[in-house]
Write a protein that holds these residues in place. Structure first.
Motif, PDB file in Angstrom:
ATOM      1  N   PRO B 121       4.372 -13.185  -6.503  1.00  0.00           N
ATOM      2  CA  PRO B 121       3.591 -11.978  -6.696  1.00  0.00           C
ATOM      3  C   PRO B 121       3.685 -11.133  -5.427  1.00  0.00           C
ATOM      4  CG  PRO B 121       2.141 -13.761  -6.051  1.00  0.00           C
ATOM      5  CD  PRO B 121       3.529 -14.349  -6.138  1.00  0.00           C
ATOM      6  N   ASN B 123       2.284  -7.084  -3.558  1.00  0.00           N
ATOM      7  CA  ASN B 123       1.469  -5.885  -3.696  1.00  0.00           C
ATOM      8  C   ASN B 123       1.933  -4.882  -2.660  1.00  0.00           C
ATOM      9  OD1 ASN B 123       0.435  -6.728  -1.253  1.00  0.00           O
ATOM     10  ND2 ASN B 123      -1.570  -7.282  -2.046  1.00  0.00           N
ATOM     11  N   ASP B 125       0.526  -2.184   0.471  1.00  0.00           N
ATOM     12  CA  ASP B 125      -0.494  -1.554   1.314  1.00  0.00           C
ATOM     13  C   ASP B 125       0.189  -0.356   1.955  1.00  0.00           C
ATOM     14  OD1 ASP B 125      -1.833  -0.690   3.592  1.00  0.00           O
ATOM     15  OD2 ASP B 125      -2.423  -2.678   4.255  1.00  0.00           O
ATOM     16  N   GLY B 133      -7.771  -1.768   1.375  1.00  0.00           N
ATOM     17  CA  GLY B 133      -6.480  -2.437   1.452  1.00  0.00           C
ATOM     18  C   GLY B 133      -5.294  -1.499   1.406  1.00  0.00           C
ATOM     19  N   ALA B 136      -3.585  -2.209  -1.610  1.00  0.00           N
ATOM     20  CA  ALA B 136      -3.211  -3.604  -1.869  1.00  0.00           C
ATOM     21  C   ALA B 136      -4.159  -4.279  -2.847  1.00  0.00           C
ATOM     22  CB  ALA B 136      -3.157  -4.385  -0.557  1.00  0.00           C
ATOM     23  N   SER B 137      -5.453  -3.920  -2.747  1.00  0.00           N
ATOM     24  CA  SER B 137      -6.403  -4.618  -3.611  1.00  0.00           C
ATOM     25  C   SER B 137      -6.247  -4.240  -5.071  1.00  0.00           C
ATOM     26  CB  SER B 137      -7.834  -4.360  -3.135  1.00  0.00           C
ATOM     27  OG  SER B 137      -8.050  -2.980  -3.021  1.00  0.00           O
ATOM     28  N   LEU B 140      -1.841  -6.076  -6.706  1.00  0.00           N
ATOM     29  CA  LEU B 140      -1.222  -7.404  -6.774  1.00  0.00           C
ATOM     30  C   LEU B 140      -0.569  -7.568  -8.144  1.00  0.00           C
ATOM     31  CD1 LEU B 140      -0.808 -10.136  -5.274  1.00  0.00           C
ATOM     32  CD2 LEU B 140      -2.767 -10.980  -6.563  1.00  0.00           C
ATOM     33  N   VAL B 141       0.735  -7.812  -8.136  1.00  0.00           N
ATOM     34  CA  VAL B 141       1.457  -7.800  -9.403  1.00  0.00           C
ATOM     35  C   VAL B 141       2.316  -9.053  -9.539  1.00  0.00           C
ATOM     36  CG1 VAL B 141       3.199  -6.252  -8.379  1.00  0.00           C
ATOM     37  CG2 VAL B 141       3.045  -6.455 -10.855  1.00  0.00           C
ATOM     38  N   ALA B 142       2.157  -9.738 -10.658  1.00  0.00           N
ATOM     39  CA  ALA B 142       2.918 -10.964 -10.925  1.00  0.00           C
ATOM     40  C   ALA B 142       4.346 -10.605 -11.340  1.00  0.00           C
ATOM     41  CB  ALA B 142       2.234 -11.746 -12.046  1.00  0.00           C
ATOM     42  N   LYS B 147       1.967  -2.728 -12.037  1.00  0.00           N
ATOM     43  CA  LYS B 147       0.611  -2.279 -11.731  1.00  0.00           C
ATOM     44  C   LYS B 147       0.670  -0.786 -11.423  1.00  0.00           C
ATOM     45  CE  LYS B 147      -2.645  -5.534 -11.740  1.00  0.00           C
ATOM     46  NZ  LYS B 147      -3.002  -6.452 -10.648  1.00  0.00           N
ATOM     47  N   ALA B 164       1.172  -7.014   1.284  1.00  0.00           N
ATOM     48  CA  ALA B 164       0.038  -7.673   1.925  1.00  0.00           C
ATOM     49  C   ALA B 164      -0.422  -8.876   1.122  1.00  0.00           C
ATOM     50  CB  ALA B 164      -1.109  -6.682   2.115  1.00  0.00           C
ATOM     51  N   THR B 165       0.538  -9.552   0.502  1.00  0.00           N
ATOM     52  CA  THR B 165       0.209 -10.756  -0.263  1.00  0.00           C
ATOM     53  C   THR B 165       0.349 -11.975   0.636  1.00  0.00           C
ATOM     54  OG1 THR B 165       1.131  -9.692  -2.207  1.00  0.00           O
ATOM     55  CG2 THR B 165       0.804 -12.049  -2.350  1.00  0.00           C
ATOM     56  N   ALA B 166      -0.493 -12.974   0.441  1.00  0.00           N
ATOM     57  CA  ALA B 166      -0.449 -14.188   1.262  1.00  0.00           C
ATOM     58  C   ALA B 166       0.853 -14.949   1.037  1.00  0.00           C
ATOM     59  CB  ALA B 166      -1.628 -15.084   0.908  1.00  0.00           C
TER      60      ALA B 166
END
Lengths: 256, 482
Positions: B121, B123, B125, B133, B136-137, B140-142, B147, B164-166
């Motif tokens: 996934p 996203n 920012d 974000g 970013a918030s 988040l797109v799979a 999105k 900004a995804t973990a």
């Protein structure tokens, strides 16, 4: 005559896929571990003993499920249960096209995966159960600190189209389970219980009692970035989503 | 008399006060920024997106619009440098990601698409977004999903965007960053050439140049010790035929970003002075700047007029990055010489205040990997790359050298006469007078910290180029001279 031959052929064709090795389960002994997320104050969680499928569900297994449950076929499934990419690589309702029958089924929504397991008298594994099984390598129950193990998991992210590979070609882990890493992502029953909001850097607010995820602040091991990616992946999903790199396997509390 | 003076002084104070008030109030008027949140958009269009080093057409004086941005995320294998592959995560298929060009008041409708074959996934920012974000918030797109979110650009400037995804650092380290420009009303002043250059640091498990597909190394990333520091995602993205170009007399504007994830950049163009720099990509304009600091996650807009022809080398003036880690590009300027601005060399001889001692590079002990057998063609290919990062600055692109300073390698009698001596020169350095093709040189070549294999490759390249005698140098030959 022709009809009966056809039936025999169909029957023979299905034997290995329905009752063959694929749906075999193995027992997982009770134990505790500290997951990357979800353990408040880094206390270990307890995982009760359970059973889990040795392999992810394959295309051919899923096809036989659909034949019995046509309402879960590509064209019939209700929009609230699956988005448009549900089984998108399948040719038609009862034909997975050029895909390998032994490859994991992907592009399946959480609702469909849940239903599949229920039809087998099983359930989806919980996230803790899944992570517990997935932390084992060939020899150790918890291999997460082994650099080589992590390297193996991460190298998967750099290989494309692994979903085309057949099941059972990755390593067999301590429990006798295959393909936890290196083939496809897998649904878990409570995939969204750890909530990484899209903005992973701010997930540290204390008001999220249920959603204690935080991409860095609350994590137990900041270097376990393979796990970060799994949690981030789960966080990006909704139950009706389906994606090409996402399959599933089933679990059971009791021996079947 | 005394009284009169007093009155006039009072009048003076009075006038002074009035003037001060007027100045202050007029100042106030000028510095109050327009409220761009209130600009009404007029119409709709699809944003033009470009891969580096290109930028979309200038906005000019069009009115604010609803701007649709379609950006696809792709995880794909690319080339870091010759023989070194890397799995990049990209916005729009390039590192840095596609350049987005807007103007204040635009309402951007952002469509972020995660390719179905991707594993992760993602996203976005965008620092140009005023909101949680930076978008970013909401983005988040799979994999296999899209999105959509929208934002109004209300501050003019040049802004970085990134994933900004973990784990955030890893997404940035793999190339997920780019630039979004928000032009002021009426646009930026027109120039002749505009380019997009963005620096980034990369962390691989093998050291610089180690061949094959190189996985990301989180330990090096945490320690902030990159193996590569590059412009536009790879070594050589702005050299070897990919040079930026301009003609004498033209004005050039560079939109420069720094994706990081870790290092700040000392951005510099050798042989040029930036006429104008939008400091940190904002509204403050500094003039006559040699080197501008670009923080990680920051930017600068620089412009300058090119007055003389030649190759202008673009570097991170934290200089070992340029010559040892890849942060090197070229602006190639063609046109007539202007002897008044630059004479060319008119002095002969070298002044060496430190004396003629040979300088040494520290030798780093690294794990020895087996050297694969290479064909001459492979050696030449690899050697060319090494030449481009190590030798080229002094000996020049066609081995022509620099008259009176650095000897030529092309058709070099000195080189062709003795390959052992040439190997020793690279290994141990050389100082003092040498005669090459009838011309005397008296300069210092430092010893180079290259492996046997690298020296064999670069020498084979040199010997097989520019009319030299086609000697093939092997790693064994180099080893015997160590």
């Amino acid at each position: 005559m022709r009809k009966s031959i056809l039936i025999i052929i169909l029957f023979l064709a299905q034997i290995p896929s329905i009752n063959g090795q694929e749906s075999r389960m193995v027992p997982i002994k009770e134990g505790t571990f500290v997951p990357l997320y979800g353990a408040t104050a880094k206390k270990p969680v307890n995982v009760r003993s359970f059973y889990i499928d040795v392999y992810p569900i394959t295309n051919s297994e899923y096809l036989s499920f659909i034949k019995k449950n046509p309402s879960f076929s590509k064209s019939k499934i209700k929009g609230i249960f699956a988005d448009k990419s549900y089984l998108s690589y399948w040719k038609s309702d009862f034909d997975f096209g050029n895909a390998n029958p032994k490859s994991p089924v992907a592009n399946v929504s959480w609702f469909a995966a849940k239903k599949y397991c229920e039809c087998q008298g099983k359930r989806l594994p919980t996230m803790d159960e899944w992570e517990y099984v997935a932390m084992a390598d060939e020899k150790k129950i918890d291999a997460r600190t082994k650099a080589e193990f992590n390297k193996y998991i991460l190298s998967w992210y750099e290989k494309s189209k692994t979903y085309e590979n057949p099941i059972g070609k990755t390593f067999q882990n301590y429990w006798g389970v295959y393909d936890m890493h290196g083939l496809v992502w897998e649904w878990t029953a409570d995939f969204n219980s750890i909530f990484l909001s899209g903005e992973s850097r701010k997930d540290k607010s204390q008001d999220k009692n249920l959603f204690c995820g935080a991409a860095s602040v609350n994590a137990t091991d900041l270097m376990d970035y393979a796990a970060f990616m799994r949690y981030a992946f789960r966080g990006s999903l909704k139950a009706q989503y389906s994606t090409r790199n996402l399959g599933f396997r089933c679990a059971s509390t009791t021996k079947l | 008399m005394k009284k009169k003076y007093k009155i006039s002084s009072q009048i003076r104070i009075f006038f002074f006060t009035i003037c001060t008030i007027m100045i202050v109030s007029s100042c106030k008027k000028e510095t109050t920024p327009s409220d761009y949140t209130k600009i009404i958009t007029d119409g709709q269009m699809e944003a033009e997106l470009t891969a580096p080093p290109k930028v979309p057409k200038p906005i000019g004086n069009r009115s604010a619009m609803k701007l649709k941005v379609n950006m696809e995320i792709k995880e794909q294998e690319g080339i870091m440098t010759d023989g070194v592959k890397y799995t990049y995560w990209t916005f729009g298929g390039s590192v840095p990601g596609s350049f987005i060009r807007t103007r204040v008041g635009d309402e951007v409708e952002f469509h972020l698409k995660n390719h179905p074959d991707n594993k992760l996934p993602h996203n976005i920012d965008l620092h140009a977004v005023t909101g949680p974000g930076g978008g970013a918030s909401s983005s988040l797109v799979a994999p296999g999903h899209e999105k959509v979110f929208s934002f109004k650009v209300i501050n003019p400037g040049l802004y970085v965007y990134h994933c900004a995804t973990a784990p955030v650092g890893m997404h940035i380290a793999n190339g997920m960053y780019g630039l979004i420009l928000v032009e002021p009303e009426g646009g930026l002043p027109p120039v002749d050439k505009e380019y997009y250059v963005m620096q980034g640091d990369f962390y691989t498990q093998g050291e610089y140049g180690a061949k094959g597909l190189q996985p990301f190394d989180m330990n090096k990333a945490v320690k902030e010790t990159p193996d590569y520091v590059v412009f536009n995602g790879k070594v050589g993205s702005l050299t070897n035929g990919n040079e930026l170009t301009a003609k004498v007399g033209e004005t050039v504007r560079l939109f420069v970003g720094n994706g990081g994830p870790n290092l700040v950049s000392s951005f510099h163009v050798i042989g040029e002075i930036f006429d104008n720099v939008h400091v940190e990509g904002g509204a403050l304009i500094n003039k006559n700047v040699q080197t501008t600091l670009i923080p990680a996650g920051g930017s600068a807009i620089v412009d300058f007029k090119v007055e003389t022809p030649g190759n202008f080398i673009i570097v991170d003036h934290s200089i070992f990055r340029a010559f040892n880690k890849g942060a090197l590009g070229i602006l190639k300027v063609e046109g007539n010489e202007n002897k008044k601005i630059y004479s060319g060399t008119i002095q002969e001889g070298i002044y060496l205040p430190e004396g003629g001692t040979i300088q040494n590079m520290p030798v780093v002990k690294t794990a020895k990997t087996a050297i694969p057998k290479r064909t001459i063609a492979e050696k030449i290919k690899i050697g060319k790359e090494i030449f481009g990062t190590t030798c080229f600055a002094c000996h020049q692109s066609e081995g022509q050298g620099i008259p009176h300073a650095f000897p030529p390698l092309a058709k070099s009698d000195y080189l062709n006469a003795d390959s052992k001596r040439a190997i020793k020169t690279i290994l141990h350095g050389l100082s003092g007078e040498v005669t090459v093709n009838g011309e005397k040189f008296n300069s210092i070549m430092p010893a180079q910290n290259l492996s046997d294999d690298e020296i064999a490759n670069v020498m084979t390249y040199i010997y097989n180029s520019w009319g030299n005698n086609k000697t093939e140098v092997t790693p064994e030959m180099v080893k015997s001279q160590r």
